[in-house]
Design an enzyme around this catalytic site. Structure first.
Site, short mmCIF file in Angstrom:
data_model
loop_
_atom_site.label_atom_id
_atom_site.label_comp_id
_atom_site.label_asym_id
_atom_site.label_seq_id
_atom_site.Cartn_x
_atom_site.Cartn_y
_atom_site.Cartn_z
N CYS A 86 0.86 -1.19 0.00
CA CYS A 86 0.00 0.00 0.00
C CYS A 86 0.90 1.23 0.00
CB CYS A 86 -0.98 -0.02 1.17
SG CYS A 86 -0.20 0.05 2.81
N ASN A 96 2.42 1.50 4.20
CA ASN A 96 2.80 0.24 4.87
C ASN A 96 2.61 0.32 6.39
OD1 ASN A 96 5.74 -1.85 5.38
ND2 ASN A 96 3.67 -2.51 5.00
N CYS A 98 -1.11 0.86 7.49
CA CYS A 98 -2.54 0.59 7.71
C CYS A 98 -3.01 -0.67 6.97
CB CYS A 98 -3.39 1.79 7.29
SG CYS A 98 -3.07 3.28 8.24
N ARG A 99 -3.08 -0.59 5.64
CA ARG A 99 -3.70 -1.68 4.87
C ARG A 99 -2.79 -2.87 4.64
NH1 ARG A 99 -5.26 2.12 -0.01
NH2 ARG A 99 -3.32 3.04 0.78
N SER A 100 -1.58 -2.65 4.12
CA SER A 100 -0.75 -3.81 3.78
C SER A 100 -0.28 -4.61 5.01
CB SER A 100 0.43 -3.42 2.87
OG SER A 100 1.24 -2.44 3.44
N ASP A 158 -8.10 3.77 1.52
CA ASP A 158 -7.14 4.16 2.55
C ASP A 158 -7.90 4.62 3.80
OD1 ASP A 158 -5.16 5.22 4.07
OD2 ASP A 158 -4.32 6.49 2.50
P1 4NP Z 1 -1.70 2.84 4.19
O1 4NP Z 1 -2.28 4.21 4.80
O2 4NP Z 1 -1.23 3.18 2.78
O3 4NP Z 1 -2.87 1.94 4.20
O4 4NP Z 1 -0.58 2.43 5.10
C1 4NP Z 1 -1.53 5.38 4.87
C2 4NP Z 1 -0.68 5.59 5.93
C3 4NP Z 1 0.05 6.76 6.03
C4 4NP Z 1 -0.07 7.71 5.04
C5 4NP Z 1 -0.92 7.51 3.98
C6 4NP Z 1 -1.65 6.34 3.89
N1 4NP Z 1 0.67 8.92 5.15
O5 4NP Z 1 0.46 9.80 4.30
O6 4NP Z 1 1.49 9.06 6.06
#
Ligand code: 4NP
Length: 143
Positions: free
Chosen positions: A3, A6, A8-10, A113
């Site tokens: 994602c 790295n 939240c989702r992955s 997200d």
């Molecule tokens: P992820 O979510 O892609 O599911 O891990 C996010 C986590 C952090 C950020 C964006 C999306 N960020 O902009 O810091």
């Protein structure tokens, strides 16, 4: 599992798929990574850790890292969460065989997200779990 952050989702996708693989005795090695470097070295987002724990899965020991070129060699499949990850990972792919390994986890849908929306972590867990179960079925030819 890839994602953006790295965190939240992955990490959820890694934890869920590893759990299902272990449960089915498949011996798969699952890992996760991000396309963005903001959180490298950190553990998963607390909200993802909690959502996973609510389903009996511990993802607290994971450490955020960036996707790297060698991942295209080391892994047979690379699943991404949304179309931005798909674009970014395909841009990195060192050839056609590598690019062919990259697919959306949900096939034709995205995992949204949840970073800015606390209430989305549970629905995102369920979406990812559904995608992982479908992949297990596809790869093990179960009905
Ligand atoms: P992820 O979510 O892609 O599911 O891990 C996010 C986590 C952090 C950020 C964006 C999306 N960020 O902009 O810091």
């Amino acid at each position: 599992m890839v994602c953006l952050g790295n965190i939240c989702r992955s990490p959820l996708a890694e934890g869920i798929m590893q759990h299902l693989s272990d449960e089915h005795g498949l011996g798969w090695k699952i890992d996760s990574a991000g396309t963005g470097n903001w959180h490298v070295g950190e553990g998963p987002d607390r909200r993802s850790v909690r959502a996973a724990r609510n389903h009996g899965i511990d993802i607290s020991g994971q450490v955020c890292r960036l996707i790297r070129i060698s991942d295209f060699e080391h892994f047979d499949h690379i699943f991404v969460m949304d179309k931005y990850n798909l674009r970014d990972v395909l841009e990195m792919a060192p050839g056609e065989d590598a690019a062919a390994k990259v697919k959306l986890l949900l096939g034709n849908r995205e995992v949204p997200d949840p970073y800015y929306e606390d209430s989305q972590f549970e629905p995102v867990f369920e979406l990812i779990e559904m995608g992982c179960k479908d992949i297990i079925k596809e790869f093990t030819h179960q009905e």
